[in-house]
Design a protein around this motif. Structure first.
Motif, PDB file in Angstrom:
ATOM      1  N   ASN A  63       0.779  -1.116  -0.008  1.00  0.00           N
ATOM      2  CA  ASN A  63       0.036   0.134   0.115  1.00  0.00           C
ATOM      3  C   ASN A  63       0.842   1.184  -0.038  1.00  0.00           C
ATOM      4  O   ASN A  63       1.581   1.435   0.756  1.00  0.00           O
ATOM      5  CB  ASN A  63      -1.021   0.072   1.120  1.00  0.00           C
ATOM      6  CG  ASN A  63      -0.254  -0.473   2.392  1.00  0.00           C
ATOM      7  OD1 ASN A  63       0.681  -0.937   2.640  1.00  0.00           O
ATOM      8  ND2 ASN A  63      -1.080   0.361   3.619  1.00  0.00           N
ATOM      9  N   ARG A  77      -5.674   8.726   9.719  1.00  0.00           N
ATOM     10  CA  ARG A  77      -6.903   7.667   9.526  1.00  0.00           C
ATOM     11  C   ARG A  77      -8.110   8.594   9.734  1.00  0.00           C
ATOM     12  O   ARG A  77      -9.185   8.458   9.063  1.00  0.00           O
ATOM     13  CB  ARG A  77      -7.016   6.796  10.580  1.00  0.00           C
ATOM     14  CG  ARG A  77      -5.574   5.831  10.605  1.00  0.00           C
ATOM     15  CD  ARG A  77      -5.512   4.980  11.750  1.00  0.00           C
ATOM     16  NE  ARG A  77      -6.352   3.639  11.153  1.00  0.00           N
ATOM     17  CZ  ARG A  77      -6.957   2.757  12.128  1.00  0.00           C
ATOM     18  NH1 ARG A  77      -7.203   3.093  13.388  1.00  0.00           N
ATOM     19  NH2 ARG A  77      -7.677   1.792  11.895  1.00  0.00           N
ATOM     20  N   LYS A 114      -6.199   9.493   4.667  1.00  0.00           N
ATOM     21  CA  LYS A 114      -5.322   8.365   3.570  1.00  0.00           C
ATOM     22  C   LYS A 114      -6.269   7.895   2.687  1.00  0.00           C
ATOM     23  O   LYS A 114      -5.722   7.484   1.315  1.00  0.00           O
ATOM     24  CB  LYS A 114      -4.368   7.514   4.277  1.00  0.00           C
ATOM     25  CG  LYS A 114      -5.136   6.497   4.956  1.00  0.00           C
ATOM     26  CD  LYS A 114      -4.092   5.646   5.856  1.00  0.00           C
ATOM     27  CE  LYS A 114      -4.984   4.684   6.721  1.00  0.00           C
ATOM     28  NZ  LYS A 114      -3.926   3.889   7.496  1.00  0.00           N
ATOM     29  N   TYR A 115      -7.565   7.570   3.191  1.00  0.00           N
ATOM     30  CA  TYR A 115      -8.272   6.333   2.500  1.00  0.00           C
ATOM     31  C   TYR A 115      -8.600   6.734   0.810  1.00  0.00           C
ATOM     32  O   TYR A 115      -8.527   5.996   0.006  1.00  0.00           O
ATOM     33  CB  TYR A 115      -9.601   6.121   3.184  1.00  0.00           C
ATOM     34  CG  TYR A 115      -9.247   5.579   4.532  1.00  0.00           C
ATOM     35  CD1 TYR A 115      -8.720   4.171   4.685  1.00  0.00           C
ATOM     36  CD2 TYR A 115      -9.462   6.339   5.655  1.00  0.00           C
ATOM     37  CE1 TYR A 115      -8.401   3.698   5.945  1.00  0.00           C
ATOM     38  CE2 TYR A 115      -8.895   5.675   7.026  1.00  0.00           C
ATOM     39  CZ  TYR A 115      -8.449   4.495   6.884  1.00  0.00           C
ATOM     40  OH  TYR A 115      -8.237   3.866   8.367  1.00  0.00           O
ATOM     41  N   VAL A 118      -4.771   6.325  -1.067  1.00  0.00           N
ATOM     42  CA  VAL A 118      -3.902   5.440  -1.028  1.00  0.00           C
ATOM     43  C   VAL A 118      -3.990   4.294  -2.149  1.00  0.00           C
ATOM     44  O   VAL A 118      -5.521   3.999  -2.253  1.00  0.00           O
ATOM     45  CB  VAL A 118      -3.769   4.763   0.400  1.00  0.00           C
ATOM     46  CG1 VAL A 118      -5.027   3.859   0.825  1.00  0.00           C
ATOM     47  CG2 VAL A 118      -2.438   3.902   0.666  1.00  0.00           C
ATOM     48  N   ALA A 121      -2.443  -2.752  -1.758  1.00  0.00           N
ATOM     49  CA  ALA A 121      -1.088  -3.362  -2.075  1.00  0.00           C
ATOM     50  C   ALA A 121      -1.625  -4.286  -3.288  1.00  0.00           C
ATOM     51  O   ALA A 121      -0.715  -4.658  -4.251  1.00  0.00           O
ATOM     52  CB  ALA A 121      -0.975  -4.445  -1.002  1.00  0.00           C
ATOM     53  N   LEU A 143      -3.424  -8.947   4.242  1.00  0.00           N
ATOM     54  CA  LEU A 143      -4.705  -8.349   4.909  1.00  0.00           C
ATOM     55  C   LEU A 143      -6.057  -8.539   4.014  1.00  0.00           C
ATOM     56  O   LEU A 143      -5.587  -8.644   2.785  1.00  0.00           O
ATOM     57  CB  LEU A 143      -4.695  -6.800   5.112  1.00  0.00           C
ATOM     58  CG  LEU A 143      -5.837  -6.341   5.786  1.00  0.00           C
ATOM     59  CD1 LEU A 143      -6.215  -6.818   7.318  1.00  0.00           C
ATOM     60  CD2 LEU A 143      -5.748  -4.614   5.996  1.00  0.00           C
ATOM     61  N   PRO A 145      -8.617  -8.616   1.382  1.00  0.00           N
ATOM     62  CA  PRO A 145      -8.793  -7.614   0.567  1.00  0.00           C
ATOM     63  C   PRO A 145     -10.206  -6.937   0.583  1.00  0.00           C
ATOM     64  O   PRO A 145     -11.009  -7.386   0.970  1.00  0.00           O
ATOM     65  CB  PRO A 145      -9.235  -8.478  -0.687  1.00  0.00           C
ATOM     66  CG  PRO A 145      -8.300  -9.679  -0.736  1.00  0.00           C
ATOM     67  CD  PRO A 145      -8.513  -9.993   0.642  1.00  0.00           C
TER      68      PRO A 145
HETATM   69  N1  LIG Z   1      -6.649  -5.373   1.635  1.00  0.00           N
HETATM   70  C1  LIG Z   1      -6.329  -4.007   1.751  1.00  0.00           C
HETATM   71  C2  LIG Z   1      -6.905  -3.244   2.806  1.00  0.00           C
HETATM   72  C3  LIG Z   1      -6.274  -2.099   3.174  1.00  0.00           C
HETATM   73  N2  LIG Z   1      -5.195  -1.546   2.636  1.00  0.00           N
HETATM   74  C4  LIG Z   1      -4.540  -0.446   2.951  1.00  0.00           C
HETATM   75  C5  LIG Z   1      -5.045   0.855   3.088  1.00  0.00           C
HETATM   76  C6  LIG Z   1      -4.430   1.532   4.110  1.00  0.00           C
HETATM   77  O1  LIG Z   1      -3.348   2.193   3.538  1.00  0.00           O
HETATM   78  C7  LIG Z   1      -4.325   0.252   5.145  1.00  0.00           C
HETATM   79  C8  LIG Z   1      -5.440   0.217   5.976  1.00  0.00           C
HETATM   80  O2  LIG Z   1      -5.308   1.554   7.062  1.00  0.00           O
HETATM   81  P1  LIG Z   1      -5.830   1.131   8.507  1.00  0.00           P
HETATM   82  O3  LIG Z   1      -7.362   1.374   8.233  1.00  0.00           O
HETATM   83  O4  LIG Z   1      -5.640   0.073   9.137  1.00  0.00           O
HETATM   84  O5  LIG Z   1      -5.384   2.506   9.250  1.00  0.00           O
HETATM   85  O6  LIG Z   1      -4.085  -0.601   4.296  1.00  0.00           O
HETATM   86  C9  LIG Z   1      -4.473  -2.687   1.352  1.00  0.00           C
HETATM   87  O7  LIG Z   1      -3.357  -2.177   0.982  1.00  0.00           O
HETATM   88  N3  LIG Z   1      -5.170  -3.744   1.210  1.00  0.00           N
END
Ligand SMILES: Nc1ccn([C@H]2C[C@H](O)[C@@H](COP(=O)(O)O)O2)c(=O)n1
Length: 205
Positions: A63, A77, A114-115, A118, A121, A143, A145
């Motif tokens: 990410n 966040r 950020k949401y 970003v 991944a 994590l 999806p």
């Molecule tokens: N499957 C995923 C889920 C989330 N992300 C990224 C998006 C954010 O940068 C971070 C989640 O941040 P949080 O809410 O835990 O502070 O993870 C991803 O890349 N792939």
């Protein structure tokens, strides 16, 4: 053996090959975990590793903010949380912090977090692919999806999802992703490692 040429011959003797080599699945998830380490996200670093049917890695990602935007986009966040954290850091009391949080949350726009910016991944792993397409590939992710990444995984024709953490399993994004995977008949499973830890030596060995 000569009776059935389809059968793989059993090794007749120990040829001296190492026995303690890394299992393929551990390697693929380790590649996802290592990719996650590249992320600048202060709360959750996520990594993804895409593997084709020949067990070759065809894409990795983590990410990150879009290219050229890394130094400009917020990693917060929520604006409210940041305001409260700032008050705490200054020795402020809970009442002020709570008031700041409520006020900031009310005024919050998505543009401060950020949401909205970003790149996940999974998206980056897909875009980084070194093959013509991703049909029949497996994706290893640290994590589960989200719904948007689930759409990409489905549309790319991937065949399965292997995940490490499902910490946002009650979120609508994760639930929608699971619903879509089920409808699209794409199985997902929690990763069960053979080795629970991988130690990397980056100095000469
Ligand atoms: N499957 C995923 C889920 C989330 N992300 C990224 C998006 C954010 O940068 C971070 C989640 O941040 P949080 O809410 O835990 O502070 O993870 C991803 O890349 N792939």
């Amino acid at each position: 053996m000569a009776d059935n040429p389809q059968q793989t011959p059993a090794p007749t003797k120990d040829n001296g090959a190492r026995k303690d080599f890394m299992e393929p699945e551990d390697y693929f998830m380790a590649a996802a975990v290592l990719s996650a380490r590249r992320s600048r996200d202060p709360s959750t670093q996520v990594g993804a590793c895409i593997v084709n049917q020949d067990k070759k890695v065809v894409g990795v990602g983590y990410n990150k903010m879009p290219n050229g935007c890394e130094d400009h986009m917020p990693w917060s966040r929520s604006k409210g949380e940041d305001a409260a954290a700032a008050v705490y850091a200054n020795g402020g009391d809970l009442t002020v912090a709570t008031a700041a949080k409520v006020a900031a949350t009310a005024a919050e726009t998505k543009l401060d977090t950020k949401y909205i910016y970003v790149c996940h991944a999974e998206l980056n792993a897909i875009l980084n692919k070194n093959s013509a397409d991703l049909k029949g590939c497996s994706i290893y992710v640290t994590l589960f999806p989200c719904n948007e990444c689930a759409k990409l995984i489905i549309q790319a024709g991937m065949k399965e999802v292997i995940y490490l953490s499902d910490k946002y399993n009650t979120s609508p994004e994760t639930q929608a992703a699971k619903l879509m995977f089920k409808q699209a008949k794409i199985p997902f499973r929690k990763f069960l490692p053979k080795e629970t830890e991988v130690v990397l030596q980056l100095q000469s060995v």
